[in-house]
Design an enzyme around this catalytic site. Sequence first.
Site, short mmCIF file in Angstrom:
data_model
loop_
_atom_site.label_atom_id
_atom_site.label_comp_id
_atom_site.label_asym_id
_atom_site.label_seq_id
_atom_site.Cartn_x
_atom_site.Cartn_y
_atom_site.Cartn_z
N ASN A 7 0.85 -1.19 0.00
CA ASN A 7 0.00 0.00 0.00
C ASN A 7 0.89 1.25 0.00
OD1 ASN A 7 -1.62 2.24 0.91
ND2 ASN A 7 -3.14 0.78 1.62
N ARG A 18 4.65 18.40 -0.07
CA ARG A 18 5.34 19.41 -0.85
C ARG A 18 4.64 19.57 -2.20
NH1 ARG A 18 10.69 20.53 0.81
NH2 ARG A 18 10.74 20.27 3.08
N HIS A 43 -5.50 3.46 -1.69
CA HIS A 43 -6.79 3.73 -1.04
C HIS A 43 -7.06 5.23 -1.11
CE1 HIS A 43 -9.60 2.91 2.63
NE2 HIS A 43 -10.07 3.86 1.85
N ARG A 45 -9.04 8.50 -0.74
CA ARG A 45 -10.21 8.97 0.01
C ARG A 45 -10.78 10.21 -0.67
NH1 ARG A 45 -7.34 6.13 3.81
NH2 ARG A 45 -8.64 4.91 5.25
N HIS A 50 -3.93 11.66 0.48
CA HIS A 50 -2.71 10.93 0.13
C HIS A 50 -2.85 10.41 -1.30
CE1 HIS A 50 -5.42 8.14 2.10
NE2 HIS A 50 -4.99 8.43 3.30
N GLU A 73 -8.67 0.33 -3.05
CA GLU A 73 -9.54 0.27 -1.88
C GLU A 73 -10.32 1.57 -1.73
OE1 GLU A 73 -6.78 -2.50 1.08
OE2 GLU A 73 -7.03 -0.35 1.49
N THR A 103 -8.11 6.45 9.36
CA THR A 103 -7.74 5.19 8.72
C THR A 103 -8.87 4.20 8.92
OG1 THR A 103 -6.01 3.50 8.58
CG2 THR A 103 -6.61 4.26 10.79
N HIS A 194 -3.96 -4.53 7.65
CA HIS A 194 -4.00 -3.40 8.57
C HIS A 194 -3.06 -3.65 9.74
CE1 HIS A 194 -5.91 0.53 9.25
NE2 HIS A 194 -5.54 0.33 10.50
N ASP A 195 -2.02 -2.83 9.79
CA ASP A 195 -1.03 -2.84 10.87
C ASP A 195 -0.22 -4.14 10.94
OD1 ASP A 195 -1.62 -0.26 11.60
OD2 ASP A 195 -3.00 -0.83 13.20
N GLY A 216 1.24 -1.54 4.43
CA GLY A 216 1.45 -0.15 4.03
C GLY A 216 2.23 0.68 5.01
N HIS A 217 1.58 1.10 6.08
CA HIS A 217 2.20 2.00 7.05
C HIS A 217 3.49 1.41 7.60
CE1 HIS A 217 2.30 5.13 10.16
NE2 HIS A 217 2.64 4.17 11.00
#
Length: 245
Positions: A7, A18, A43, A45, A50, A73, A103, A194-195, A216-217
Amino acid sequence: MTSLSINLNKIALLRNSRARNYPDLGAFAARLLSLGADGITLHPRPDQRHARYQDVKDLASICDEYGKELNVEGYPTPEFLAVVKQVFPAQCTLVPDSPEQLTSDHGWDFARDQLFLRDVVAQLKDLGIRTSLFADHDGTTLELAAATGTDRIELYTGPYAQGYGSSSGEMLLERYCDAARAVQEAGMGVNAGHDLNLQNLPRFLAIADFLEVSIGHAFVVECIEQGVESVMTQYLDICRRLGKG
C-alpha cells in the site's frame, strides 16, 4: 503462497506535503514491483489527502507493464466507482470508511449493508473486477457476506496487531482462524490487512490460507529504518515460505 501487495498511501502522503512530485509514486511502485512485490494497493479517500484518483490511473498502467495486480480500496462513492470502472484494477476492496476517518478501523455490517453491497459487487464483477469486502474477524454478520456475491473477504487485522505478543493476542488468533475458516467454507477467498508488520506477520500467516496481505504503514516505517531492498526481501521470504495461499 500468499501474495504481497504494498500500500503506497503513506508515500503519496509524503509527496503531497510538498508541491512537487517527490517522491515519485510511480517510480516507487515500479521499484517495488521490480523487487518482487506481487501488487500495489491504493486507497484514495474523497479528500485525496494521500493517494489521488490520478494516481490510480497512473499506477494501473505501471502494474500492467509489470504484469502485476493493482488493488484499489475505498468506500464506493459514485466518484470512486467511476475511477475503478475506468482503470479496471485486478481487485477492488470495498471499505465502510466515512470521509473524515483517519484510517480504516472496522468492517462492513453485512446485514445492514447487504443490498447496497450486492449492487456494487455486481457492477464490478460484470466488468471482470475481482471484489473483496473489508470485514471484522468477530463480525456477527460475517456468514452473510457470501450473499453479496463477493469473491473475497479482507479481514481487518488491527485488533490482532494491537494485541500481538500478549495472551489476548493469542486468543484473538483463534478467532481470526475461525473467521478465515468460515469465509472459506462459504466459498470465498481470504485476504488480510491493517497494521501487519515484519514481526507479527509470520504468526498470522500460520493460522490460515491467506491469498493476499496488504502492507502499508509499517512497510514505509521499516524501509526508513532498514532500507527498501532489505524490507522487501524479508516480506517476500515470509509470504513465500509461510503463506499457503
